[in-house]
Design a protein around this motif. Structure first.
Motif, short mmCIF file in Angstrom:
data_model
loop_
_atom_site.label_atom_id
_atom_site.label_comp_id
_atom_site.label_asym_id
_atom_site.label_seq_id
_atom_site.Cartn_x
_atom_site.Cartn_y
_atom_site.Cartn_z
N LEU A 94 9.11 0.73 13.48
CA LEU A 94 8.15 1.24 12.49
C LEU A 94 6.72 0.98 12.97
N GLN A 95 6.48 -0.20 13.47
CA GLN A 95 5.15 -0.53 13.97
C GLN A 95 4.79 0.37 15.16
N GLU A 96 5.81 0.56 16.01
CA GLU A 96 5.62 1.45 17.16
C GLU A 96 5.28 2.86 16.68
N GLY A 97 5.98 3.27 15.62
CA GLY A 97 5.74 4.61 15.06
C GLY A 97 4.30 4.75 14.59
N PHE A 98 3.80 3.74 13.91
CA PHE A 98 2.41 3.81 13.42
C PHE A 98 1.44 3.88 14.59
N ARG A 99 1.79 3.25 15.70
CA ARG A 99 0.91 3.32 16.87
C ARG A 99 1.00 4.71 17.51
N GLU A 100 2.22 5.15 17.71
CA GLU A 100 2.40 6.42 18.42
C GLU A 100 1.89 7.62 17.63
N GLU A 101 2.05 7.60 16.33
CA GLU A 101 1.73 8.77 15.52
C GLU A 101 0.40 8.63 14.79
N HIS A 102 -0.38 7.66 15.16
CA HIS A 102 -1.68 7.43 14.51
C HIS A 102 -1.52 7.22 13.01
N GLY A 103 -0.61 6.33 12.62
CA GLY A 103 -0.36 6.07 11.22
C GLY A 103 -1.38 5.14 10.58
N LEU A 104 -2.38 4.73 11.34
CA LEU A 104 -3.40 3.87 10.72
C LEU A 104 -4.76 4.10 11.34
N GLN A 105 -5.76 3.80 10.53
CA GLN A 105 -7.12 3.76 11.05
C GLN A 105 -7.67 2.35 10.84
N CYS A 106 -8.10 2.03 9.61
CA CYS A 106 -8.60 0.66 9.41
C CYS A 106 -7.46 -0.33 9.35
N GLY A 107 -6.27 0.13 8.99
CA GLY A 107 -5.10 -0.75 8.98
C GLY A 107 -4.92 -1.57 7.72
N TYR A 108 -5.82 -1.40 6.77
CA TYR A 108 -5.73 -2.25 5.58
C TYR A 108 -4.43 -2.03 4.80
N CYS A 109 -4.04 -0.77 4.69
CA CYS A 109 -2.84 -0.45 3.92
C CYS A 109 -1.56 -0.66 4.71
N THR A 110 -1.70 -0.85 6.04
CA THR A 110 -0.54 -0.76 6.93
C THR A 110 0.57 -1.77 6.63
N PRO A 111 0.25 -3.03 6.41
CA PRO A 111 1.37 -3.96 6.12
C PRO A 111 2.22 -3.51 4.93
N GLY A 112 1.55 -3.02 3.89
CA GLY A 112 2.29 -2.55 2.72
C GLY A 112 3.08 -1.29 3.04
N MET A 113 2.47 -0.39 3.79
CA MET A 113 3.18 0.83 4.20
C MET A 113 4.43 0.46 5.00
N LEU A 114 4.28 -0.50 5.89
CA LEU A 114 5.41 -0.89 6.74
C LEU A 114 6.54 -1.46 5.89
N MET A 115 6.18 -2.24 4.88
CA MET A 115 7.21 -2.83 4.02
C MET A 115 7.93 -1.75 3.21
N SER A 116 7.16 -0.79 2.67
CA SER A 116 7.81 0.29 1.91
C SER A 116 8.66 1.14 2.85
N GLY A 117 8.16 1.36 4.06
CA GLY A 117 8.92 2.13 5.05
C GLY A 117 10.21 1.40 5.42
N LYS A 118 10.10 0.10 5.59
CA LYS A 118 11.28 -0.70 5.96
C LYS A 118 12.34 -0.64 4.85
N ALA A 119 11.90 -0.79 3.60
CA ALA A 119 12.86 -0.75 2.49
C ALA A 119 13.54 0.62 2.46
N LEU A 120 12.78 1.66 2.71
CA LEU A 120 13.37 3.00 2.70
C LEU A 120 14.42 3.14 3.79
N LEU A 121 14.05 2.80 5.04
CA LEU A 121 14.97 3.02 6.15
C LEU A 121 16.21 2.12 6.06
N ASP A 122 16.07 0.97 5.43
CA ASP A 122 17.25 0.12 5.23
C ASP A 122 18.28 0.81 4.34
N GLU A 123 17.79 1.56 3.36
CA GLU A 123 18.69 2.23 2.42
C GLU A 123 19.08 3.61 2.89
#
Ligand code: FAD
Ligand code: FES
Ligand code: FES
Lengths: 219, 295
Positions: A94-123
């Protein structure tokens, strides 16, 4: 009245026993008592999702819960991602994805996005775009826009699936046309930096720049 | 802002919770906390003691029993969203759950807490009104059942006694030709409603409307029933003409306030549209094979 209480939190697999006041929010316990500042505070109202962590596998807003209410539970924060079995040498897909696909700029929201993304992909390891948008609907991003964040999670879903197939095939991924490619070759092909996307930060970066930056700021 | 200092109690049983309510003066109940934690942080609530009910066993059920759909006080919005029973039999609940707040908040917030909060912009109040449901409360003198219609008094104020704990929200199980739906207008995902309409229709064997109930969100001082529309519908055959008139009547009976989301006139028109759509879906789900009312 200012009594504190001893609670036990297992965060990213490590058990911590801390003393907290009943009014202490979980997010403050995580950031200030445990020094895990990857979890951010973005708003004062429960709206932004920057403080999202996983509690017993479920995404919750850690600013809408008191620390005492998490006593005895298993928490996961962004700091735990690189230690997960599916993480490669350094980053989680997921972190790699955010790097490769430009999923962040300032990065402030990123930890939360990663957690929501992780919960989604787990299910749901193979989510549709709509399902991804729903899963991150409690997370606000003020700069990147959601297109690239959705793509970042899609990237991770593909990587995780490829990783599973590779594991099942003993490390060799079979391409759609039946030819075999090694995981390293695949990463190369997929990892090629491709911008020209709306909402991109517009930075004149090459893939190599991204790699060196990510390498340089190992957290 | 930090919450003011408070003490916490974590009762294990309903009885224990009720006796704490009785013996402590200045206290507040904490369920999912998705409204209460912000209220404590902004010091809108400054209780000496917080009674956290999350440790009470056996309050997180969602089941049909004895003619009721029973929702325990610790059943979360997400439990409703994920329930196969709800999906199959309770259209309005299935419509509503994914429209409440966002996924993280739905994992913590409870249906009963939302009803207790009595925010006129809350979604569940309208749904429970449209289902002619009940609030089950436990107090020092035992159990009391409060019809939803008698529950909401003012914004954030209900007829719950201060020593009572809600243990259950319940609505009757659906009649044979019953359907329900909820439509909500909001600016963006996760927002409270600018307006919302929950409709439930029961048809008789001839396909006429035997019972109609409509609950409205965010257009009055509490969640309210649209009784004029209901009266108009009863005895009629479902169809776009009757639904159109019902929509108008619901709009006329509503009392929205102008705010940053729109003026009162706009919201009334939205009540009209949302009610027509909810009625259309409810009729379809009641078994009427008819194209959905589009506008
Ligand atoms: C950003 C955000 C967006 C939201 N959007 C929506 C929305 O779109 N629609 C919507 O309907 N809601 C929305 N909510 C509110 C959410 O649904 C809450 O979960 C709900 O209002 C309160 O439920 P809770 O379990 O969290 O209760 P709490 O916050 O724990 O309690 C709320 C109140 O109810 C009382 N209470 C709780 N349980 C009981 C009980 N068993 N007996 C007696 N009193 C009790 C408490 O004392 C308190 O006064 C939103 C909240 C946030 C933070
Ligand atoms: S900091 Fe928790 S939702 Fe914004
Ligand atoms: S990257 Fe800045 S808020 Fe999302």
């Amino acid at each position: 009245m200012t009594d504190t209480r001893e609670i036990t939190l297992t965060v990213n697999g490590t058990e911590h026993t801390i003393d907290v006041e009943p009014r202490q929010l979980l997010v403050h316990a995580i950031r200030e008592e445990l020094d895990l500042t990857g979890t951010h505070i973005g708003c004062d109202t429960g709206n932004c999702g920057a403080c999202t962590v996983l509690k017993d596998g479920e995404p919750i807003k850690s600013c809408l819960m008191f620390a005492t209410q998490a006593d005895g539970s298993e928490l996961m924060t962004v700091e735990g991602m690189e230690d997960l079995p599916e993480a490669g040498e350094d980053l989680h897909p997921l972190q790699e994805g955010f790097r490769e696909e430009h999923g962040l700029q300032c990065g402030y929201c990123t930890p939360g996005m990663l957690m929501s993304g992780k919960a989604l992909l787990d299910e749901n390891p193979d989510p549709s775009e709509e399902e991804i948008r729903e899963a991150i609907s409690g997370n606000l991003c003020r700069c990147t826009g959601y297109q690239n964040i959705v793509r970042s999670i899609e990237y991770a879903a593909e990587e995780l699936e490829a990783g599973e197939i590779a594991a099942a095939d003993g490390g060799v991924v079979t391409d759609a046309d039946g030819s075999t490619i090694t995981p390293a070759e695949m990463t190369d092909a997929d990892g090629e930096f491709d911008c020209g996307v709306e909402n991109c930060c517009g930075g004149p970066m090459t893939d190599r720049d991204h790699d060196s930056i990510a390498g340089g700021e190992s957290e | 802002m930090k919450a003011a200092q408070f003490e916490t109690h974590e009762p294990d049983t309903v009885e224990e919770a009720v006796s704490l309510l009785e013996s402590l003066d200045d206290r507040a109940i904490l369920a999912g906390g998705q409204s209460m934690v912000p209220m404590l942080r902004f010091r809108l609530a400054v209780p000496e003691t917080v009674i956290d009910i999350n440790c009470i066993d056996g309050l997180d059920y969602l089941e049909e029993e004895d003619g009721w759909l029973r929702i325990g006080a610790l059943t979360r919005h997400a439990d409703v969203e994920e329930s196969a029973l709800i999906d199959e039999r309770y259209g309005s609940f299935a419509d509503t759950a994914p429209l409440v707040a966002d996924p993280q908040i739905r994992n913590r917030g409870t249906v009963a807490g939302a009803i207790a909060q009595a925010d006129p912009k809350g979604d569940w109040g309208s749904v429970v009104l449209a289902h002619e449901g009940e609030v089950v409360a436990q107090g020092p003198d035992g159990e009391r059942v409060i019809p939803a219609e008698d529950f909401f008094l003012l914004p954030y104020d209900t007829t719950l006694d201060e020593n009572e704990l809600i243990t259950e929200i319940r609505v009757p199980t659906p009649a044979p030709r019953e359907g329900s739906a909820y439509h909500k207008l909001k600016r963006k995902v996760g927002d409270y409603a600018m307006a919302g309409s929950a409709a439930r229709l029961v048809l008789d064997e001839d396909g006429r409307i035997e019972n109609a109930a409509i609950g409205l969100t965010a257009v009055d001082i509490t969640n309210v029933r649209a009784t004029d529309a209901e009266d108009h519908l009863e005895g009629e055959r479902p169809g776009s003409e009757v639904f159109k008139r019902a929509g108008e009547l619901a709009a006329e009976q509503s009392n929205p306030e102008s705010d940053e989301h729109g003026d009162a006139g706009y919201k009334e028109r939205m009540v009209n549209v949302l009610t027509q759509r909810a009625l259309g879906d409810a009729a379809e789900r009641a078994g009427l094979v008819k194209r959905r009312v589009s506008q």
